[in-house]
Scaffold this active site. Structure first.
Site, PDB file in Angstrom:
ATOM      1  N   LYS A   1       0.635  -1.436   0.187  1.00  0.00           N
ATOM      2  CA  LYS A   1      -0.244   0.040   0.232  1.00  0.00           C
ATOM      3  C   LYS A   1       0.465   1.168   0.074  1.00  0.00           C
ATOM      4  O   LYS A   1       0.274   2.061  -0.506  1.00  0.00           O
ATOM      5  CB  LYS A   1      -0.882   0.096   1.447  1.00  0.00           C
TER       6      LYS A   1
ATOM      7  N   HIS B   1      21.216  -1.704   5.435  1.00  0.00           N
ATOM      8  CA  HIS B   1      21.813  -0.089   5.150  1.00  0.00           C
ATOM      9  C   HIS B   1      22.518   0.809   5.001  1.00  0.00           C
ATOM     10  O   HIS B   1      23.209   1.498   4.670  1.00  0.00           O
ATOM     11  CB  HIS B   1      20.029   1.117   5.187  1.00  0.00           C
TER      12      HIS B   1
END
Ligand code: NDP
Ligand code: BG6
EC number: 1.1.1.49
Length: 496
Positions: free
Chosen positions: A38, A245
């Site tokens: 979403k 990351h």
């Protein structure tokens, strides 16, 4: 000056510069009822569509356990109605092979309609579902080339589970079919580290232990765990941010120049750098890594609860929401240069920054201004928000004496190019559709980062009392111990 596309100025919508995809394709998203789909995947695909990059014929098939029809699925997203016409939905039970038969029939029909074999499976599900889905895809015969599979971090929980996942991946798919996403590699500003380092001559000469005193990387977030306690309680910040990351950013800052920016050369250099990180001495881990967890506090003027008071978090949870560490890279370039890394939730603001701090001048010629008091030159990469690069240097204050003052010369993407940067998922989804693996992780990327962090995680797990996280008030820069980590070396964290 004109760019390679012949444009004087970047258009407002930079996606318009990306080449249009000619070949039709289909994406099947597992976990399509979830948060990632979403918030990131459908918006990114919709943006690519609106920018005219997607071909005429493509489909997005959502697949998840939730019962819903196509209309209900489409109604979950704010997207262009013409884009939503390409989206449909099928209910699947990820663990049940029977469920993959109707899925295969639907996929076959859709592929026939678009007249292409360019098929992508995106696993946007909790990681313990990766292996059953991969196995069922294979049993259903959906793993045949050129099908590709995209998986999201966390790639396993430790070295052993990462190897199990990798073995399953490689049993059923070939390496060129596997795309492991670390969305930081899709960020424009992260890629710009490479251009800054390898398209300029003057910095390379000083990018080493002769000139650099130390490097700081900060990835701060003001948000807490939000609705992701179920995930975060099993993962913690070290796995969530550092395993992927943080280490990837570090690799780009410190790696050797690859001979070319193509999939393998670039990835080889990244992995080589990660392999050069000195293992943490487990017996004196506290001097190298600080663990924290947020307590109650005030963030952006609002009172917020402690981590242990968040919905879904155990009242006695020992999961870390903050980590600061110091590490060394044992190679010729970086020998002796400390790298200080920190990341946490519920810090005062959202910012990701890399600061390359140069050595202080050896001697001051200005009376009353000791060299120690002169702030060193620093190159700062602001990866987000307010993306840009700054160079900090001393100038003479316009007064009768010779008083230096530090100032910052700033380049900001938005001011200069006047564009909004594309979201990392837009770039990465485009690369998956085109089959370009350059900005994706490789098996050895993952293994080497787990090899580094696994002993730390095991030590924490084996001695939860000794390594219990220090509590820091939400809205501060982490526990005092994180300051001491760097201050003991006569340095300090930058004020952000
Ligand atoms: P969600 O928790 O929203 O889960 C996605 C879907 O998976 C759910 O809608 C649900 O669909 C299904 N699901 C959830 N739990 C279970 C379960 N226990 N058993 C079976 N099915 C389940 O996850 P996200 O969308 O947030 O994340 C998906 C993946 O992407 C994860 O691996 C996550 O680590 C990774 N990720 C997410 C990011 C984000 O911002 N959200 C950022 C980076 C990575 P249904 O019940 O309908 O089958
Ligand atoms: C995700 C982490 O990978 O990165 C999240 O799971 C974190 O915990 C997010 O919030 C940060 O991403 P970004 O792009 O907002 O810096």
């Amino acid at each position: 000056m004109k760019c390679k596309l012949g444009l004087e100025r970047c258009p407002d919508d930079i996606l318009r510069c990306f080449p249009r995809i000619e070949q039709s394709f289909g994406v099947v998203i597992f976990g399509a009822s979830g948060d990632l789909t979403k918030r990131k995947l459908i918006p990114a695909l919709n943006r690519l569509f609106e920018a005219g990059i997607l071909p005429e014929r493509f489909f997005v098939l959502g697949a998840a356990r939730t019962n819903m029809d196509d209309e209900e699925f489409r109604s979950r997203f704010e997207a262009h109605p013409d884009f939503l016409r390409h989206c449909s939905y099928i209910s699947v039970d990820y663990q049940n092979l029977e469920s993959f038969k109707p899925l295969k029939n639907t996929v076959d029909d859709l592929m026939k309609k678009i007249g292409s074999s360019n098929l992508i499976f995106y696993l946007a599900v909790p990681p313990d579902l990766y292996i059953p889905i991969l196995e069922n895809l294979s049993k259903a015969g959906l793993n045949r080339k050129p099908a590709r599979v995209v998986i999201e971090k966390p790639f396993g929980k430790d070295l052993e589970s990462a190897r199990r996942l990798e073995d399953t991946l490689q049993k059923h798919f070939q390496e060129d079919q596997i795309f492991r996403i670390d969305h930081y590699l899709g960020k424009e500003t992260v890629q710009n580290i490479l251009v800054f380092r390898f398209a300029n001559f003057i910095f390379e000469e000083i990018w080493n232990n002769k000139f650099v005193d130390h490097v700081q990387i900060t990835m701060a977030e003001d948000i807490g765990v939000e609705h992701r306690a179920g995930y975060f309680e099993n993962v913690g910040l070290l796995r969530d941010i550092f395993q992927n990351h943080m280490l990837q950013i570090l690799a780009l800052i410190a790696m050797e120049p690859p001979s070319s920016f193509n999939g393998e050369n670039f990835r080889n250099e990244r992995v080589k750098l990660l392999r050069s990180i000195r293992p943490f001495p487990v017996e004196e881990l506290e001097s190298w890594i600080v663990r924290g967890q947020y307590g109650r506090g005030v963030v952006n003027g609002k009172e917020v609860p402690a981590y242990r008071e968040e919905p879904g978090v155990a009242k006695d949870s020992n999961v870390e929401t903050f980590v600061a560490m110091k590490l060394f890279i044992d190679n010729w370039r970086w020998s002796g240069v400390p790298f200080y890394l920190r990341s946490g939730k519920r810090l005062p603001k959202k910012i990701t920054e890399v600061a390359v701090v140069f050595k202080k001048i050896p001697h001051s010629i200005f009376a009353g201004v000791p060299s120690d008091e002169l702030e060193p030159n620093t190159i700062v990469f602001t990866l987000q928000p307010n993306e840009g690069i700054s160079l900090e240097f001393q100038v003479k204050r316009p007064c009768p004496g010779m008083f230096p003052q530090l100032l910052s010369m700033d380049f900001r993407y938005e001011d200069y190019f006047g564009v909004k940067l594309p979201d990392a998922y837009e770039r990465l989804l485009l690369d998956v559709i085109l089959g370009d693996p350059t900005l994706f992780m490789r098996r050895d990327d993952l293994e080497v980062s787990w090899e580094l962090l696994d002993p730390v995680l095991k030590a924490w797990e084996n001695d939860p009392v000794r390594f219990s996280p220090y509590v820091y008030p939400a809205g501060t820069w982490g526990p005092r111990e994180a300051d001491l980590l760097i201050e003991r070396d006569g340095r300090k964290w930058r004020k952000l």
